[in-house]
Write a protein that holds these residues in place. Structure first.
Motif, PDB file in Angstrom:
ATOM      1  N   ARG A   1      34.642  59.421  77.099  1.00 37.48           N
ATOM      2  CA  ARG A   1      33.737  58.705  76.592  1.00 37.48           C
ATOM      3  C   ARG A   1      34.257  58.034  75.281  1.00 37.48           C
ATOM      4  O   ARG A   1      35.269  58.375  74.688  1.00 37.48           O
ATOM      5  N   GLN A   2      33.415  56.921  74.784  1.00 39.22           N
ATOM      6  CA  GLN A   2      34.040  56.261  73.625  1.00 39.22           C
ATOM      7  C   GLN A   2      32.865  55.888  72.791  1.00 39.22           C
ATOM      8  O   GLN A   2      31.872  55.010  73.158  1.00 39.22           O
ATOM      9  N   ALA A   3      32.713  56.663  71.642  1.00 37.82           N
ATOM     10  CA  ALA A   3      31.683  56.321  70.769  1.00 37.82           C
ATOM     11  C   ALA A   3      32.097  54.938  69.891  1.00 37.82           C
ATOM     12  O   ALA A   3      33.189  54.592  69.884  1.00 37.82           O
ATOM     13  N   PRO A   4      30.959  54.241  69.205  1.00 41.51           N
ATOM     14  CA  PRO A   4      31.058  53.129  68.452  1.00 41.51           C
ATOM     15  C   PRO A   4      32.199  53.277  67.263  1.00 41.51           C
ATOM     16  O   PRO A   4      31.928  54.320  66.614  1.00 41.51           O
ATOM     17  N   GLY A   5      33.146  52.596  67.469  1.00 43.37           N
ATOM     18  CA  GLY A   5      34.131  52.760  66.385  1.00 43.37           C
ATOM     19  C   GLY A   5      35.302  53.652  66.511  1.00 43.37           C
ATOM     20  O   GLY A   5      36.119  53.931  65.692  1.00 43.37           O
ATOM     21  N   LYS A   6      35.075  54.413  67.704  1.00 44.20           N
ATOM     22  CA  LYS A   6      36.156  55.426  68.036  1.00 44.20           C
ATOM     23  C   LYS A   6      37.024  55.156  69.076  1.00 44.20           C
ATOM     24  O   LYS A   6      36.735  54.344  69.958  1.00 44.20           O
ATOM     25  N   GLU A   7      37.992  55.664  69.276  1.00 46.27           N
ATOM     26  CA  GLU A   7      38.854  55.781  70.312  1.00 46.27           C
ATOM     27  C   GLU A   7      38.209  56.462  71.522  1.00 46.27           C
ATOM     28  O   GLU A   7      37.465  57.557  71.450  1.00 46.27           O
ATOM     29  N   ARG A   8      38.603  56.056  72.994  1.00 50.00           N
ATOM     30  CA  ARG A   8      38.131  56.789  73.963  1.00 50.00           C
ATOM     31  C   ARG A   8      38.947  58.249  73.997  1.00 50.00           C
ATOM     32  O   ARG A   8      39.999  58.393  73.647  1.00 50.00           O
ATOM     33  N   GLU A   9      37.951  59.252  74.491  1.00 54.73           N
ATOM     34  CA  GLU A   9      38.327  60.704  74.252  1.00 54.73           C
ATOM     35  C   GLU A   9      38.079  61.173  75.697  1.00 54.73           C
ATOM     36  O   GLU A   9      36.964  60.879  76.346  1.00 54.73           O
ATOM     37  N   LEU A  10      38.905  62.157  76.194  1.00 52.93           N
ATOM     38  CA  LEU A  10      38.676  62.716  77.547  1.00 52.93           C
ATOM     39  C   LEU A  10      37.775  63.909  77.165  1.00 52.93           C
ATOM     40  O   LEU A  10      37.789  64.609  76.288  1.00 52.93           O
ATOM     41  N   VAL A  11      36.677  63.875  77.897  1.00 51.06           N
ATOM     42  CA  VAL A  11      35.531  65.237  77.871  1.00 51.06           C
ATOM     43  C   VAL A  11      35.571  66.266  78.703  1.00 51.06           C
ATOM     44  O   VAL A  11      35.404  67.298  78.159  1.00 51.06           O
ATOM     45  N   ALA A  12      35.870  65.769  80.098  1.00 50.64           N
ATOM     46  CA  ALA A  12      35.868  66.906  80.833  1.00 50.64           C
ATOM     47  C   ALA A  12      36.670  66.547  82.088  1.00 50.64           C
ATOM     48  O   ALA A  12      36.915  65.415  82.526  1.00 50.64           O
ATOM     49  N   THR A  13      37.414  67.465  82.679  1.00 50.84           N
ATOM     50  CA  THR A  13      38.039  67.072  84.102  1.00 50.84           C
ATOM     51  C   THR A  13      37.779  68.019  85.122  1.00 50.84           C
ATOM     52  O   THR A  13      37.373  69.538  84.990  1.00 50.84           O
ATOM     53  N   ILE A  14      37.954  67.754  86.260  1.00 51.57           N
ATOM     54  CA  ILE A  14      37.841  68.783  87.417  1.00 51.57           C
ATOM     55  C   ILE A  14      38.756  68.339  88.437  1.00 51.57           C
ATOM     56  O   ILE A  14      39.228  67.247  88.954  1.00 51.57           O
ATOM     57  N   THR A  15      39.514  69.371  88.839  1.00 53.39           N
ATOM     58  CA  THR A  15      40.546  69.195  89.844  1.00 53.39           C
ATOM     59  C   THR A  15      40.158  69.027  91.343  1.00 53.39           C
ATOM     60  O   THR A  15      38.800  69.275  91.661  1.00 53.39           O
ATOM     61  N   ARG A  16      40.984  68.827  92.223  1.00 55.61           N
ATOM     62  CA  ARG A  16      40.542  68.736  93.551  1.00 55.61           C
ATOM     63  C   ARG A  16      39.962  69.906  94.248  1.00 55.61           C
ATOM     64  O   ARG A  16      39.130  70.098  95.235  1.00 55.61           O
ATOM     65  N   THR A  17      40.585  71.067  93.534  1.00 54.51           N
ATOM     66  CA  THR A  17      40.134  72.341  94.020  1.00 54.51           C
ATOM     67  C   THR A  17      38.781  72.880  93.237  1.00 54.51           C
ATOM     68  O   THR A  17      38.395  74.031  93.571  1.00 54.51           O
TER      69      THR A  17
END
Length: 114
Positions: free
Chosen positions: A37-53
């Motif tokens: 996600r990228q909030a106004p005026g902020k850098e993009r950040e990783l929120v959640a990940t899911i692997t193939r498994t």
């Protein structure tokens, strides 16, 4: 490879939204998927990940509130967001890395406001 997000919108604080990302052009079952996600005026950040498994990981600010999941048959990844806070307001992007490069959707806007 194409990623298309949907499900964003305006929600009141404390509310819920479910984001979806539809993937095409790749063998979905063998790739991990991410929500950023990228909030106004902020850098993009990783929120959640899911692997193939199906293993998942979350940034601390969304743990116990957000849930990432996937449906390999439908080639989709989801982000269930509960107890939303104005600080969650951002454009949300799904992303994967394959064939040595990153692929991104165009994003979906989530606005948390009363």
């Amino acid at each position: 490879v194409r990623l298309v997000e949907s499900g964003g919108g305006l929600v009141q604080p404390g509310g819920s939204l479910r984001l979806s990302c539809t993937v095409s052009g790749i063998n979905f079952s063998i790739i991990g998927m991410n929500w950023h996600r990228q909030a106004p005026g902020k850098e993009r950040e990783l929120v959640a990940t899911i692997t193939r498994t199906g293993s998942t990981n979350y940034t601390d600010s969304v743990k116990d509130r957000f849930t990432i999941s996937r449906n390999n048959a439908r080639m989709m990844v989801f982000l269930q967001m509960n107890s939303l806070d104005p600080e969650d307001t951002a454009v949300y992007y799904c992303n994967t890395r394959a064939y040595g490069q990153d692929y991104w959707g165009k994003g979906t806007l989530v606005t948390v406001s009363s």
